[in-house]
Design a protein around this motif. Structure first.
Motif, PDB file in Angstrom:
ATOM      1  N   MET A   1       0.841  -1.186   0.000  1.00 65.29           N
ATOM      2  CA  MET A   1       0.000   0.000   0.000  1.00 65.29           C
ATOM      3  C   MET A   1       0.883   1.246   0.000  1.00 65.29           C
ATOM      4  SD  MET A   1      -2.893   1.278   2.729  1.00 65.29           S
ATOM      5  CE  MET A   1      -3.125  -0.365   3.321  1.00 65.29           C
ATOM      6  N   ALA A   2       0.511   2.236  -0.811  1.00 64.72           N
ATOM      7  CA  ALA A   2       1.282   3.475  -0.869  1.00 64.72           C
ATOM      8  C   ALA A   2       1.295   4.147   0.508  1.00 64.72           C
ATOM      9  CB  ALA A   2       0.681   4.414  -1.899  1.00 64.72           C
ATOM     10  N   GLN A   3       2.369   4.879   0.785  1.00 61.28           N
ATOM     11  CA  GLN A   3       2.541   5.491   2.104  1.00 61.28           C
ATOM     12  C   GLN A   3       1.403   6.448   2.447  1.00 61.28           C
ATOM     13  OE1 GLN A   3       6.415   7.180   2.628  1.00 61.28           O
ATOM     14  NE2 GLN A   3       6.019   7.876   4.707  1.00 61.28           N
ATOM     15  N   GLU A   4       0.953   7.234   1.470  1.00 60.88           N
ATOM     16  CA  GLU A   4      -0.124   8.194   1.753  1.00 60.88           C
ATOM     17  C   GLU A   4      -1.442   7.467   2.023  1.00 60.88           C
ATOM     18  OE1 GLU A   4      -0.124  10.833  -1.585  1.00 60.88           O
ATOM     19  OE2 GLU A   4       1.355  12.176  -0.695  1.00 60.88           O
ATOM     20  N   THR A   5      -1.723   6.396   1.265  1.00 63.69           N
ATOM     21  CA  THR A   5      -2.933   5.617   1.509  1.00 63.69           C
ATOM     22  C   THR A   5      -2.876   4.997   2.896  1.00 63.69           C
ATOM     23  OG1 THR A   5      -3.062   5.095  -0.856  1.00 63.69           O
ATOM     24  CG2 THR A   5      -4.411   3.777   0.625  1.00 63.69           C
ATOM     25  N   ASN A   6      -1.706   4.544   3.271  1.00 63.87           N
ATOM     26  CA  ASN A   6      -1.498   3.952   4.587  1.00 63.87           C
ATOM     27  C   ASN A   6      -1.778   4.971   5.692  1.00 63.87           C
ATOM     28  OD1 ASN A   6      -0.663   1.686   6.158  1.00 63.87           O
ATOM     29  ND2 ASN A   6       1.255   2.740   6.570  1.00 63.87           N
ATOM     30  N   LEU A   7      -1.319   6.207   5.507  1.00 61.84           N
ATOM     31  CA  LEU A   7      -1.555   7.257   6.494  1.00 61.84           C
ATOM     32  C   LEU A   7      -3.047   7.567   6.603  1.00 61.84           C
ATOM     33  CD1 LEU A   7      -0.718   9.429   8.472  1.00 61.84           C
ATOM     34  CD2 LEU A   7      -0.151  10.920   6.519  1.00 61.84           C
ATOM     35  N   LEU A   8      -3.726   7.630   5.470  1.00 62.96           N
ATOM     36  CA  LEU A   8      -5.172   7.873   5.495  1.00 62.96           C
ATOM     37  C   LEU A   8      -5.885   6.781   6.283  1.00 62.96           C
ATOM     38  CD1 LEU A   8      -7.798   9.249   4.649  1.00 62.96           C
ATOM     39  CD2 LEU A   8      -7.676   7.974   2.494  1.00 62.96           C
ATOM     40  N   LEU A   9      -5.496   5.534   6.055  1.00 61.35           N
ATOM     41  CA  LEU A   9      -6.131   4.429   6.770  1.00 61.35           C
ATOM     42  C   LEU A   9      -5.932   4.591   8.276  1.00 61.35           C
ATOM     43  CD1 LEU A   9      -7.577   1.732   6.882  1.00 61.35           C
ATOM     44  CD2 LEU A   9      -5.379   0.598   6.453  1.00 61.35           C
ATOM     45  N   ARG A  10      -4.746   4.988   8.684  1.00 58.32           N
ATOM     46  CA  ARG A  10      -4.488   5.156  10.121  1.00 58.32           C
ATOM     47  C   ARG A  10      -5.358   6.268  10.709  1.00 58.32           C
ATOM     48  NH1 ARG A  10       2.046   4.232  11.049  1.00 58.32           N
ATOM     49  NH2 ARG A  10       2.142   2.191  10.002  1.00 58.32           N
ATOM     50  N   ILE A  11      -5.519   7.342   9.955  1.00 58.86           N
ATOM     51  CA  ILE A  11      -6.358   8.456  10.425  1.00 58.86           C
ATOM     52  C   ILE A  11      -7.796   7.978  10.610  1.00 58.86           C
ATOM     53  CG2 ILE A  11      -7.333  10.705   9.798  1.00 58.86           C
ATOM     54  CD1 ILE A  11      -4.668  11.240   8.286  1.00 58.86           C
ATOM     55  N   LEU A  12      -8.301   7.254   9.621  1.00 54.35           N
ATOM     56  CA  LEU A  12      -9.679   6.768   9.693  1.00 54.35           C
ATOM     57  C   LEU A  12      -9.847   5.746  10.817  1.00 54.35           C
ATOM     58  CD1 LEU A  12     -10.469   6.366   5.874  1.00 54.35           C
ATOM     59  CD2 LEU A  12     -11.284   8.170   7.422  1.00 54.35           C
ATOM     60  N   LYS A  13      -8.834   4.892  11.026  1.00 54.07           N
ATOM     61  CA  LYS A  13      -8.909   3.904  12.097  1.00 54.07           C
ATOM     62  C   LYS A  13      -8.916   4.575  13.476  1.00 54.07           C
ATOM     63  CE  LYS A  13      -6.964  -0.411  10.303  1.00 54.07           C
ATOM     64  NZ  LYS A  13      -7.753  -1.329  11.130  1.00 54.07           N
ATOM     65  N   GLU A  14      -8.151   5.640  13.613  1.00 54.99           N
ATOM     66  CA  GLU A  14      -8.109   6.366  14.885  1.00 54.99           C
ATOM     67  C   GLU A  14      -9.473   6.950  15.238  1.00 54.99           C
ATOM     68  OE1 GLU A  14      -5.129   9.310  14.296  1.00 54.99           O
ATOM     69  OE2 GLU A  14      -3.454   7.873  14.294  1.00 54.99           O
ATOM     70  N   ASN A  15     -10.291   7.145  14.217  1.00 52.20           N
ATOM     71  CA  ASN A  15     -11.601   7.781  14.420  1.00 52.20           C
ATOM     72  C   ASN A  15     -12.737   6.887  13.933  1.00 52.20           C
ATOM     73  OD1 ASN A  15     -10.845  10.827  15.128  1.00 52.20           O
ATOM     74  ND2 ASN A  15      -9.463  10.142  13.494  1.00 52.20           N
ATOM     75  N   LYS A  16     -12.536   5.564  13.982  1.00 50.37           N
ATOM     76  CA  LYS A  16     -13.537   4.643  13.445  1.00 50.37           C
ATOM     77  C   LYS A  16     -14.909   4.897  14.069  1.00 50.37           C
ATOM     78  CE  LYS A  16     -14.584  -0.218  12.602  1.00 50.37           C
ATOM     79  NZ  LYS A  16     -14.201  -1.630  12.827  1.00 50.37           N
ATOM     80  N   GLY A  17     -15.917   4.978  13.204  1.00 52.20           N
ATOM     81  CA  GLY A  17     -17.279   5.225  13.664  1.00 52.20           C
ATOM     82  C   GLY A  17     -17.612   6.688  13.802  1.00 52.20           C
ATOM     83  N   ALA A  18     -16.656   7.556  13.478  1.00 47.28           N
ATOM     84  CA  ALA A  18     -16.893   9.005  13.545  1.00 47.28           C
ATOM     85  C   ALA A  18     -16.349   9.653  12.275  1.00 47.28           C
ATOM     86  CB  ALA A  18     -16.218   9.601  14.777  1.00 47.28           C
ATOM     87  N   TYR A  19     -16.982  10.725  11.879  1.00 45.25           N
ATOM     88  CA  TYR A  19     -16.545  11.438  10.674  1.00 45.25           C
ATOM     89  C   TYR A  19     -15.275  12.238  10.959  1.00 45.25           C
ATOM     90  CZ  TYR A  19     -20.751  10.424   7.958  1.00 45.25           C
ATOM     91  OH  TYR A  19     -21.741   9.800   7.244  1.00 45.25           O
ATOM     92  N   VAL A  20     -14.403  12.251   9.976  1.00 39.42           N
ATOM     93  CA  VAL A  20     -13.217  13.108  10.006  1.00 39.42           C
ATOM     94  C   VAL A  20     -13.327  14.033   8.799  1.00 39.42           C
ATOM     95  CG1 VAL A  20     -10.708  13.220  10.079  1.00 39.42           C
ATOM     96  CG2 VAL A  20     -11.883  11.180  10.941  1.00 39.42           C
ATOM     97  N   SER A  21     -13.251  15.335   9.037  1.00 37.25           N
ATOM     98  CA  SER A  21     -13.463  16.270   7.935  1.00 37.25           C
ATOM     99  C   SER A  21     -12.362  16.133   6.886  1.00 37.25           C
ATOM    100  CB  SER A  21     -13.497  17.711   8.453  1.00 37.25           C
ATOM    101  OG  SER A  21     -12.199  18.147   8.811  1.00 37.25           O
ATOM    102  N   GLY A  22     -12.743  16.434   5.663  1.00 37.63           N
ATOM    103  CA  GLY A  22     -11.779  16.387   4.571  1.00 37.63           C
ATOM    104  C   GLY A  22     -10.619  17.329   4.803  1.00 37.63           C
ATOM    105  N   GLN A  23     -10.901  18.501   5.413  1.00 36.35           N
ATOM    106  CA  GLN A  23      -9.839  19.470   5.659  1.00 36.35           C
ATOM    107  C   GLN A  23      -8.841  18.959   6.695  1.00 36.35           C
ATOM    108  OE1 GLN A  23      -9.475  22.366   3.817  1.00 36.35           O
ATOM    109  NE2 GLN A  23      -7.455  22.171   4.770  1.00 36.35           N
ATOM    110  N   GLN A  24      -9.363  18.291   7.737  1.00 34.03           N
ATOM    111  CA  GLN A  24      -8.467  17.714   8.745  1.00 34.03           C
ATOM    112  C   GLN A  24      -7.526  16.695   8.107  1.00 34.03           C
ATOM    113  OE1 GLN A  24     -11.776  16.593  11.586  1.00 34.03           O
ATOM    114  NE2 GLN A  24     -10.203  17.105  13.076  1.00 34.03           N
ATOM    115  N   ILE A  25      -8.088  15.863   7.235  1.00 33.43           N
ATOM    116  CA  ILE A  25      -7.280  14.839   6.572  1.00 33.43           C
ATOM    117  C   ILE A  25      -6.244  15.493   5.658  1.00 33.43           C
ATOM    118  CG2 ILE A  25      -7.336  12.892   4.963  1.00 33.43           C
ATOM    119  CD1 ILE A  25     -10.159  12.267   6.032  1.00 33.43           C
ATOM    120  N   CYS A  26      -6.675  16.537   4.906  1.00 34.38           N
ATOM    121  CA  CYS A  26      -5.750  17.252   4.021  1.00 34.38           C
ATOM    122  C   CYS A  26      -4.588  17.844   4.796  1.00 34.38           C
ATOM    123  CB  CYS A  26      -6.491  18.363   3.275  1.00 34.38           C
ATOM    124  SG  CYS A  26      -7.650  17.796   2.024  1.00 34.38           S
ATOM    125  N   ASP A  27      -4.913  18.482   5.922  1.00 33.38           N
ATOM    126  CA  ASP A  27      -3.869  19.123   6.727  1.00 33.38           C
ATOM    127  C   ASP A  27      -2.875  18.105   7.267  1.00 33.38           C
ATOM    128  OD1 ASP A  27      -5.122  21.516   6.275  1.00 33.38           O
ATOM    129  OD2 ASP A  27      -6.127  21.600   8.223  1.00 33.38           O
TER     130      ASP A  27
END
Length: 336
Positions: A1-27
């Motif tokens: 898995m590409a490094q950036e995709t991997n980072l996105l997955l970690r962000i989403l896992k940290e907040n599983k079951g809750a929305y994470v704004s697109g801007q937060q992810i971009c930042d």
């Protein structure tokens, strides 16, 4: 898995079951919203269920049954075994991949595949490795031992797998000397140990482990000798939902148990490992056929010594120590 995709997955896992704004992810990722969207689609293609909503962002709902490092890591308790992780969707053989690793690869690296197209066991036998149904992996080790001691790592791995099955799945397994894990008289796991060595020194050892986990059926020629944890769990634990085993937790438990036993092995605790292997042995006390080049002989398996050799009693009453890797042992009255 590409490094950036991997980072996105970690962000989403940290907040599983809750929305994470697109801007937060971009930042956090340092990329554009378009790039985030592309990485979300990559994860969706891998089987991750991700909801998206305007002004809310993205929410991880469900992870797929895949063995990438980020799915296995939460269960890992090791210091170094499995921390260098090479994941493949499909390979010919994980042992072949592990043997091709560069010499500077850290000890404890693991090669994991969802599917093997040319999996093999001892004496070159084919090992059926269907996609997403089992655990097909190989450990890359650099022990300071002699080539004669290398076969002992098969016993270390066998005990690690048996213990992992007990702790992660809740059912008991036996060990068929030296490299098979047995349940209800059928094979659920095979271990293949291969080494790169000089006359008096080991360069590296690759320990291949293939576990039938959620297989529901086997090819015609294997029906009488193979089984899976799913099949056995349904027999012994009929109220356990559908019997499906969490491959991620089981894989991590194998690595956790292996590291503990491997460190003991390196410190000279192999006799204690053999004691525990003997407790789980389905070979001791059974008639066996010892297969040698040019022939073989029938005997009774009576013990396993501190070197890991199988002690057999021949028909003339004499005993012989059978060394793993030099001969094969088959059951006379059935597979085990």
């Amino acid at each position: 898995m590409a490094q950036e995709t991997n980072l996105l997955l970690r962000i989403l896992k940290e907040n599983k079951g809750a929305y994470v704004s697109g801007q937060q992810i971009c930042d956090r990722m340092g990329v554009s919203r378009t790039a985030v969207w592309k990485h979300v689609n990559v994860l969706r293609e891998m089987g991750y269920v991700i909801e998206s909503a305007t002004k809310k962002g993205y929410m991880l709902i469900k992870e797929p049954d895949i063995l990438i490092y980020d799915e296995v890591e939460p269960y890992l308790k090791t210091k170094y075994i499995g921390r260098n992780y090479f994941y493949f969707n499909t390979v010919g053989s994980t042992n072949t991949q592990a043997k091709a690793l560069p010499e500077n690869t850290p000890e404890g690296a693991v090669v994991v595949a969802e599917e093997q197209t040319a999996g093999r066991g001892r004496t070159g036998r084919a090992w059926v490795s269907p996609k997403g149904q089992g655990i097909w992996m190989s450990l890359y080790l650099k022990p300071d031992i002699t080539p004669q001691e290398a076969p002992r790592l098969t016993h270390v791995a066998a005990l690690a797998v048996a213990r992992a099955i007990k702790s992660a799945v809740g059912i008991n397994a036996g060990i068929k000397w030296p490299n098979d894990i047995i349940m209800d008289g059928r094979k659920v796991c095979g271990i293949l140990t291969e080494l790169s060595a000089e006359i008096d020194a080991v360069n590296s050892v690759v320990v291949g482990i293939g576990i039938n986990v959620n297989n529901e059926r086997f090819p015609e020629g294997l029906k009488d000798v193979a089984t899976s944890l799913l099949i056995e769990r349904k027999k012994t634990m009929p109220n356990q939902n559908d019997g499906v085993v969490d491959r991620k937790a089981l894989l991590a438990e194998v690595l956790n148990n292996f590291e503990k036993l491997y460190e003991g092995f390196l410190k000279g605790d192999f006799p204690d490992i053999i004691k525990d292997c003997k407790k789980l042995s389905v070979t001791i006390g059974r008639p066996v056929r010892v297969m040698e080049k040019g022939g073989g002989f029938d005997a009774l398996a009576v013990d396993i010594d501190d070197r890991g050799a199988l002690i057999v009693k021949k028909q003339d009453g004499s005993t012989e120590a059978v060394i793993a890797g030099e001969v094969s042992v088959r059951g006379v009255l059935g597979y085990v």
